[in-house]
Design a protein around this motif. Structure first.
Motif, PDB file in Angstrom:
ATOM      1  N   UNK A  78      35.012  34.434  30.289  1.00 41.37           N
ATOM      2  CA  UNK A  78      35.374  35.263  31.433  1.00 41.37           C
ATOM      3  C   UNK A  78      36.632  36.080  31.157  1.00 41.37           C
ATOM      4  N   UNK A  79      36.748  37.245  31.811  1.00 33.92           N
ATOM      5  CA  UNK A  79      37.967  38.036  31.662  1.00 33.92           C
ATOM      6  C   UNK A  79      39.122  37.507  32.522  1.00 33.92           C
ATOM      7  N   UNK A  80      38.786  36.679  33.541  1.00 37.86           N
ATOM      8  CA  UNK A  80      39.813  36.146  34.461  1.00 37.86           C
ATOM      9  C   UNK A  80      39.534  34.667  34.733  1.00 37.86           C
ATOM     10  N   UNK A  81      40.552  33.954  35.145  1.00 40.61           N
ATOM     11  CA  UNK A  81      40.400  32.521  35.406  1.00 40.61           C
ATOM     12  C   UNK A  81      39.833  32.209  36.787  1.00 40.61           C
ATOM     13  N   UNK A 117      35.483  29.656  28.878  1.00 45.13           N
ATOM     14  CA  UNK A 117      36.683  30.096  28.189  1.00 45.13           C
ATOM     15  C   UNK A 117      37.088  31.445  28.780  1.00 45.13           C
ATOM     16  N   UNK A 118      38.239  31.939  28.367  1.00 50.94           N
ATOM     17  CA  UNK A 118      38.746  33.193  28.912  1.00 50.94           C
ATOM     18  C   UNK A 118      39.086  34.137  27.772  1.00 50.94           C
ATOM     19  N   UNK A 119      38.464  35.319  27.816  1.00 53.59           N
ATOM     20  CA  UNK A 119      38.657  36.323  26.781  1.00 53.59           C
ATOM     21  C   UNK A 119      38.621  37.691  27.468  1.00 53.59           C
ATOM     22  N   UNK A 120      39.791  38.192  27.851  1.00 62.61           N
ATOM     23  CA  UNK A 120      39.808  39.449  28.595  1.00 62.61           C
ATOM     24  C   UNK A 120      39.521  40.668  27.710  1.00 62.61           C
ATOM     25  N   UNK A 121      39.527  40.473  26.395  1.00 58.64           N
ATOM     26  CA  UNK A 121      39.199  41.583  25.494  1.00 58.64           C
ATOM     27  C   UNK A 121      37.696  41.679  25.224  1.00 58.64           C
TER      28      UNK A 121
END
Length: 192
Positions: A78-81, A117-121
């Motif tokens: 996800x880009x945000x939590x 997990x979080x990966x905003x890129x």
């Protein structure tokens, strides 16, 4: 070798952005009518093309058995939590169903979140679809085959036993306890 279909998808529209509503007048009364949002239509168009390519490339074979279920294991990036994984299955599942290449209907689907997990890129969903291990009410293929072998020696078997049919469909009945048929009547006993 276990059959599986693996692909990566952008994060689809959530259930909150999948459908929108407008008011129409029917028989002189206002009525809410749902429709797919542009965001959902665009996502589905793109993911359908991706799935078609992956089905061909990975040689996925669709089962004609409407009682065959499938795991859809998903790892979210996800880009945000503050995002809820449970809101992102519907648009994707409907698109997969629309391809008519993976399963008959998304009622056959068992969604499983395998990680968040979080990966905003690079937000995405990594997806693996595979047939479930169980068959009907039976926990695995061996248990199913043992049950059917015993069924073949039962008087009811030759008449298209409804108990066996329901068991293969995954229906729970009082006629089976601990995977033993309570209505079993041996052909041999009947012949004597």
């Amino acid at each position: 070798m276990e059959e599986k279909l693996v692909f990566t998808s952008p994060i689809p529209p959530s259930v909150n952005h999948y459908l929108a509503y407008r008011t129409i007048i029917k028989n002189g009364k206002p009525m809410a009518m749902s429709y797919k949002t542009k965001e959902a239509k665009d996502y589905q168009k793109n993911i359908i093309e991706l799935i078609k390519k992956e089905v061909e490339k990975q040689r996925w074979v669709k089962s004609d058995n409407k009682f065959q279920h499938y795991y859809m294991d998903v790892v979210f990036y996800f880009p945000r939590v503050d995002m809820d994984a449970n809101n992102y299955f519907k648009c994707l599942a409907d698109a997969i169903t629309d391809t008519e290449l993976v399963w008959i209907d998304d009622t056959q689907l068992c969604e499983r979140v395998m990680g968040i997990y979080y990966d905003n890129k690079n937000p995405r969903m990594e997806i693996e679809i595979k047939p479930v291990n169980y068959k009907g009410i039976f926990p695995n293929q061996n248990t199913y085959e043992e049950f059917v072998c015993k069924c073949e020696t039962c008087k009811r078997y030759k008449r298209n036993c409804s108990i066996l049919t329901k068991s293969i469909e995954g229906r729970i009945t009082e006629d089976i306890e601990n995977l033993e048929c309570q209505k079993y009547k041996s052909i041999e006993k009947e012949d004597k």
